[in-house]
Design an enzyme around this catalytic site. Structure first.
Site, short mmCIF file in Angstrom:
data_model
loop_
_atom_site.label_atom_id
_atom_site.label_comp_id
_atom_site.label_asym_id
_atom_site.label_seq_id
_atom_site.Cartn_x
_atom_site.Cartn_y
_atom_site.Cartn_z
CG ASP A 166 -2.17 0.82 1.02
OD1 ASP A 166 -3.25 0.23 0.86
OD2 ASP A 166 -2.06 2.07 0.96
CB THR A 180 -12.22 1.90 -9.65
OG1 THR A 180 -13.15 1.01 -9.02
CG2 THR A 180 -11.02 1.12 -10.12
CG LEU A 190 -14.86 -9.90 -1.36
CD1 LEU A 190 -13.59 -9.32 -0.77
CD2 LEU A 190 -14.97 -11.38 -1.08
CG ASN A 244 -22.17 -4.64 -7.36
OD1 ASN A 244 -22.42 -5.70 -6.81
ND2 ASN A 244 -21.15 -3.88 -7.03
CG PHE A 266 -29.96 -7.83 -2.04
CD1 PHE A 266 -28.95 -8.24 -1.18
CD2 PHE A 266 -29.80 -6.63 -2.72
CE1 PHE A 266 -27.81 -7.46 -1.01
CE2 PHE A 266 -28.67 -5.84 -2.56
CZ PHE A 266 -27.67 -6.26 -1.70
CB CYS A 321 -20.06 -1.52 -4.02
SG CYS A 321 -18.56 -1.86 -3.09
C1 UGA Z 1 -22.21 -4.97 -2.60
C2 UGA Z 1 -22.61 -6.32 -3.21
O1 UGA Z 1 -23.68 -6.90 -2.44
C3 UGA Z 1 -21.43 -7.28 -3.25
O2 UGA Z 1 -21.81 -8.48 -3.89
C4 UGA Z 1 -20.29 -6.61 -4.02
O3 UGA Z 1 -19.13 -7.44 -4.08
C5 UGA Z 1 -19.92 -5.31 -3.34
O4 UGA Z 1 -21.09 -4.45 -3.33
C6 UGA Z 1 -18.82 -4.66 -4.12
O5 UGA Z 1 -19.05 -4.30 -5.29
O6 UGA Z 1 -17.68 -4.62 -3.64
P1 UGA Z 1 -21.83 -4.05 -0.12
O7 UGA Z 1 -21.55 -2.71 -0.74
O8 UGA Z 1 -20.92 -4.56 0.94
O9 UGA Z 1 -21.86 -5.20 -1.25
O10 UGA Z 1 -23.29 -3.94 0.49
P2 UGA Z 1 -24.67 -4.72 0.34
O11 UGA Z 1 -24.77 -5.76 1.39
O12 UGA Z 1 -24.90 -5.12 -1.06
O13 UGA Z 1 -25.68 -3.53 0.71
C7 UGA Z 1 -25.81 -2.41 -0.16
C8 UGA Z 1 -26.92 -1.49 0.32
O14 UGA Z 1 -28.20 -2.11 0.13
C9 UGA Z 1 -26.83 -1.12 1.79
O15 UGA Z 1 -27.15 0.25 1.94
C10 UGA Z 1 -27.88 -2.02 2.44
O16 UGA Z 1 -28.39 -1.53 3.64
C11 UGA Z 1 -28.94 -2.05 1.33
N1 UGA Z 1 -29.84 -3.24 1.42
C12 UGA Z 1 -29.35 -4.49 1.23
C13 UGA Z 1 -31.19 -3.04 1.64
O17 UGA Z 1 -31.67 -1.89 1.79
N2 UGA Z 1 -32.02 -4.13 1.68
C14 UGA Z 1 -31.55 -5.39 1.50
O18 UGA Z 1 -32.37 -6.36 1.54
C15 UGA Z 1 -30.19 -5.58 1.26
#
Ligand code: UGA
Length: 436
Positions: A33, A96, A158, A213, A254, A265
């Site tokens: 890093d 990115t 992830l 995504n 989801f 993300c």
């Molecule tokens: C997301 C994707 O789920 C991963 O598969 C991906 O690898 C990652 O982005 C990335 O591109 O690195 P993440 O950003 O950790 O993961 O978060 P999520 O768990 O997807 O949640 C995203 C948003 O959706 C949050 O604000 C969460 O609160 C919201 N959410 C999620 C809901 O409002 N309802 C749900 O049922 C699920």
């Protein structure tokens, strides 16, 4: 399984998890890093992010001599000592971020490519794990200017808060390269995981990440829109999504409505795919609608809070439960909770907040919010308590005790997290999303 010598460039969520997990699979890994302080901490075994299981893997990897940390990409790639074999695989895990007009900013990928191009050992493979536009593998290959070095796309899937689990239990591994042998070498790194593996071309692999995504973002916008319709028609979105989710083609995951989707993300990737589509002359109307629905969602939550406190937010004391973009993380980036908080403040509300993942005020993120380290402080004299992040511990709070200190016993639960019966028994009125 072949043990490989691997360099991981970038020790953020993705890089550190990738490095620690690859070491746990038996590979020899050196992580680099540009941030000297971060590397110094990691060398002491201190993991700077909240990610279950990660600190343990870092400690184990270092103790086994399979995981090292260095400052700067060149030090990861140049031989570490006379006895060391050359690096065979280099993972690029650099940020990115969203750049001009929503497009992905590839400056960090390009900078690393420049830095390492003359240092890469003959025949090694460069792997892009960062989310990058279609065509970046080809562009990286061009920047490296090395015929003997293959560039492979291997997107990460992830989730923050369960990154180690997701890495070690993947739904799939996707590897894309226009050279089959290089793709196979990268896929073999994960052979112990026994996951379904898609070997494809680089462009398709790069697209898989955006496609996945953005589909998830669209699914959430659909659920949030459905929640609004349920409110208008007297249906309950819980029941509706449960009924939908039993269809295996849809699934239960989801489908939870909330204050909007956020994090580092989904927003970044949806905007980037919009840009990519526009540049390709394609009007991705579905994606536009998903983004617009999400932008509306925070306003809907503010409407609920305003209504709960009698029609005006001016000088109202609002206690916020949760600031992070989801539970299980300390990450505030693009948090829908902060979007709602900013809108409440813009209407004159006084905000205090409690979040188990965020212990103090973070300049530039929590401006105008008093961050408390315990929950009673935010409930005291509150005109309303608003749940913004789905931390499970909020369900188990002593609601009767909070009822005694609140000025007005009102809870707006933007995550439908709490048990309305428990709240009502404690004397609170409860307002959720998509239900009565
Ligand atoms: C997301 C994707 O789920 C991963 O598969 C991906 O690898 C990652 O982005 C990335 O591109 O690195 P993440 O950003 O950790 O993961 O978060 P999520 O768990 O997807 O949640 C995203 C948003 O959706 C949050 O604000 C969460 O609160 C919201 N959410 C999620 C809901 O409002 N309802 C749900 O049922 C699920």
């Amino acid at each position: 399984m072949f043990v490989r010598r691997i360099a991981v460039i970038g020790t953020g969520y993705v890089g550190l998890t990738t490095g620690a997990c690859l070491a746990s699979l038996g590979h020899d890994v050196v992580c680099a890093d540009v941030d000297e302080q971060k590397i110094a901490k990691l060398r002491r075994g201190e993991v700077p992010i909240l990610e279950p299981g990660l600190a343990e893997l870092v400690t184990e990897g270092m103790a086994a001599g399979r995981l090292k940390f260095v400052v700067g990409a060149r030090n990861a790639i140049a031989p570490q000592g006379d006895s060391d074999d050359p690096i065979e695989v280099v993972f690029l895990c650099v940020p990115t971020p969203m750049g001009e007009g929503g497009a992905a900013d590839l400056a960090a990928v390009e900078a690393v490519a420049h830095e390492v191009r003359d240092l890469l050992p003959r025949g090694c493979v460069v792997v892009n794990k960062s989310t990058v536009p279609v065509g970046t593998a080809a562009r990286t290959k061009q920047l490296l200017g090395r015929r003997d070095v293959a560039v492979v796309s291997n997107p990460e899937f992830l989730r923050e808060g369960s990154a180690v689990h997701d890495f070690l239990n993947p739904d799939r591994i996707v590897v894309g390269c226009d050279q089959q042998d290089a793709a196979e070498r990268v896929a073999a790194l994960y052979s112990r995981l026994g996951a379904p593996t898609l070997l494809t071309d680089a462009a398709s692999s790069e697209m898989v990440k955006y496609a996945a995504n953005c589909f998830l973002a669209m699914k959430l916008s659909y659920v949030n829109a459905m929640a609004e319709l349920c409110e208008r028609l007297g249906a309950d979105v819980h029941e509706v999504t449960e009924g939908m989710g039993y269809d295996r083609r849809i699934g239960q995951a989801f489908l939870k409505p909330g204050p909007g989707w956020g994090g580092s993300c989904l927003p970044k990737d949806t905007h980037a795919l919009m840009q990519i589509s526009e540049a390709a002359g394609f009007d991705f109307a579905l994606l536009t609608a998903s983004l617009e629905t999400n932008e509306r969602q925070s306003g809907r939550m503010v409407d609920k809070v305003r209504a709960a406190v009698g029609g005006s937010l001016a000088n109202k004391r609002i206690g916020l439960l949760g600031l992070t973009f989801k539970a299980g993380t300390d990450d505030l980036r693009d948090s829908p909770a902060l979007t709602v908080a900013a809108a409440l403040r813009a209407e004159g509300a006084e905000l205090s907040a409690y979040d188990p993942g965020c212990s103090g005020e973070v300049p530039g993120m929590t401006d105008g919010i008093t961050v408390a380290d315990e929950v009673t402080a935010i409930a005291k004299d509150a005109d309303a308590i608003v749940v913004l992040t789905e931390w499970p511990e909020f369900r188990a709070l002593d609601w009767p005790a909070l009822a005694k200190v609140a000025a007005n016993r009102t809870v707006v639960d933007t995550r439908n997290l709490l048990d309305p019966d428990v709240l009502r028994r404690a004397g609170f009125s409860w307002v959720g999303v998509g239900c009565r």
